[in-house]
Structures are given as structure tokens and as C-alpha cells.
Design an enzyme around this catalytic site. Structure first.
Site, PDB file in Angstrom:
ATOM      1  N   SER A 175       0.835  -1.215   0.000  1.00 36.38           N
ATOM      2  CA  SER A 175       0.000   0.000   0.000  1.00 36.38           C
ATOM      3  C   SER A 175       0.869   1.263   0.000  1.00 36.38           C
ATOM      4  CB  SER A 175      -0.969   0.001   1.185  1.00 36.38           C
ATOM      5  OG  SER A 175      -0.286   0.133   2.398  1.00 36.38           O
ATOM      6  N   ASN A 176       2.010   1.216   0.670  1.00 34.50           N
ATOM      7  CA  ASN A 176       2.899   2.389   0.631  1.00 34.50           C
ATOM      8  C   ASN A 176       3.497   2.587  -0.753  1.00 34.50           C
ATOM      9  OD1 ASN A 176       3.489   3.872   3.333  1.00 34.50           O
ATOM     10  ND2 ASN A 176       3.243   1.704   3.888  1.00 34.50           N
ATOM     11  N   ASN A 218      14.305   3.521   4.491  1.00 35.12           N
ATOM     12  CA  ASN A 218      13.300   2.538   4.914  1.00 35.12           C
ATOM     13  C   ASN A 218      12.265   3.239   5.793  1.00 35.12           C
ATOM     14  OD1 ASN A 218      12.140  -0.050   5.460  1.00 35.12           O
ATOM     15  ND2 ASN A 218      13.223  -0.121   7.412  1.00 35.12           N
ATOM     16  N   HIS A 232       9.713   2.370   9.074  1.00 34.91           N
ATOM     17  CA  HIS A 232       9.467   1.372  10.114  1.00 34.91           C
ATOM     18  C   HIS A 232       8.241   1.814  10.920  1.00 34.91           C
ATOM     19  CE1 HIS A 232      10.650  -1.953  12.653  1.00 34.91           C
ATOM     20  NE2 HIS A 232      10.314  -1.203  13.688  1.00 34.91           N
TER      21      HIS A 232
END
Ligand code: GAR
Length: 185
Positions: A12-13, A98, A100
Site C-alpha cells: 500500500s505504501n 526505509n 518502520h
């Protein structure tokens, strides 16, 4: 400017990032995954973005996959739910970030992924969680932090309701941070 997005599952990201940069000078040129069943593959197809699936051996040796990454000439590599360790041979060539779903350095490290993290946070009765966007280095979740945003963990919170709050934060901030890194690079 070229972005490569790595994702291992839902994606989804990855999709949100692709939408954000539609019709801009930033292009999501490829979506790469280690999982041939990943939901992100269907999303890539719908978005018309080339997708590449690679296996463990290719990842460890660089066979095929390094040539593919080079061919896309990424200005930035973005990990959005990618679960394999990122090799230093790629990190030395391309800046890599990244996201998180927790406030690092808490709740990070190998095996700390998505829902497991939210369950642990609720079990430990934390009152706050959030997201961390960070540079990737050779150690899981230990690279220099770029950005954090927080949310409350309320009484009666469930892993699913917390995941929703985290997802909203990720959607709001991740593309914006990627954009600012590209503009300032
Ligand atoms: C996101 O919440 C991301 O922060 C997390 O995986 C999810 C991927 O969702 N990443 C990690 O847990 C990394 N350790 P998505 O596939 O729907 O974008």
C-alpha cells in the site's frame, strides 16, 4: 528523478508513493519484490509500473538483480515493507531509505514487522507509537533517522486499529520526506 521501491507483501505504501509522484519529475521506475505472491505485484500492474521478482540466490549473489537495479539508474531506493536484509554492495552504490512502523530504536530489529510490532506495543502497554523513516545501513533498523511522527496508543487499542493509525501517518509523511530528500540531493 528515478525511484525504485522494494516491497515484500501488500504494497500500500508503494502504491501511495506512486500516486503522489504521478505527473511529477519523480518517477517510480520499478517495484522490486522477493515474493511472487506479494499484493504489490497486482498494484504495480494496475499502476503500469514494471515489477521484478527475485529469489534468495539472486539477492545474495547479485546475479541478474544488480544489473536490473543499475539499468533503472535510481536516484533513491525506497524500502516500503521490504523484509530481507539489504546488502552492502547495493547500499554502497545507491542511497536507500526505509520506513518502520514504530518509534525506533524501540521495537526494531530482525523479525520486527508490521502486525507483530503493534501486538507487542499493546502487550507492553505503551501509550505512544509512530513511524520512523531512516537511512538503511548494514544492520536492521539502525541507520541514521530522518523523520519520526507519533500517534497515541489508547486504552482498548487493537493491533488492527493501531495499524490503521500507523498507515495514515505513513501515507501522509513518507512521500513528502522522499520528495524533500530528492530535492535536497
Ligand atoms: C508498513 O507499515 C511498513 O512500515 C512496515 O511494513 C508495512 C508495509 O505495508 N515495514 C516494516 O515493518 C519494516 N520492518 P505495505 O506493504 O502495505 O506498504
Amino acid at each position: 528523478m528515478n525511484l525504485i521501491v522494494f516491497a515484500s507483501h501488500n504494497g500500500s505504501n508503494a502504491e501511495n508513493i506512486a500516486h503522489y509522484f504521478k505527473d511529477s519529475i519523480v518517477n517510480v521506475v520499478a517495484i522490486l519484490t522477493n515474493n511472487h505472491n506479494a499484493g504489490v505485484l497486482e498494484r504495480a500492474k494496475k499502476l503500469g509500473i514494471p515489477a521484478v521478482v527475485f529469489n534468495k540466490n539472486e539477492w545474495e549473489t547479485g546475479d541478474r538483480i544488480d544489473g536490473i537495479i543499475d539499468a533503472y539508474r535510481p536516484d533513491l531506493i525506497v524500502l516500503a515493507g521490504f523484509l530481507w536484509k539489504f546488502p552492502s554492495r547495493i547500499l554502497h552504490k545507491y542511497p536507500t531509505i526505509n520506513i518502520h512502523p514504530a518509534l525506533l530504536p524501540k521495537y526494531g530489529g530482525k523479525g520486527m514487522y508490521g502486525r507483530h510490532i503493534h501486538e507487542e506495543i499493546i502487550r507492553k502497554k505503551e501509550t505512544e507509537s509512530g513511524i520512523t523513516i531512516h537511512w538503511v545501513n548494514e544492520y536492521y533498523d539502525e541507520g541514521k533517522q530522518i523523520f519520526q511522527a507519533t500517534c497515541t496508543v489508547d486504552s482498548g487499542e487493537t493491533p488492527a486499529s493501531l495499524a490503521k493509525k500507523i498507515s495514515l501517518l505513513e501515507f501522509e509523511h513518507f512521500p513528502r520526506i522522499i520528495e524533500s530528500l530528492l530535492i535536497n540531493s
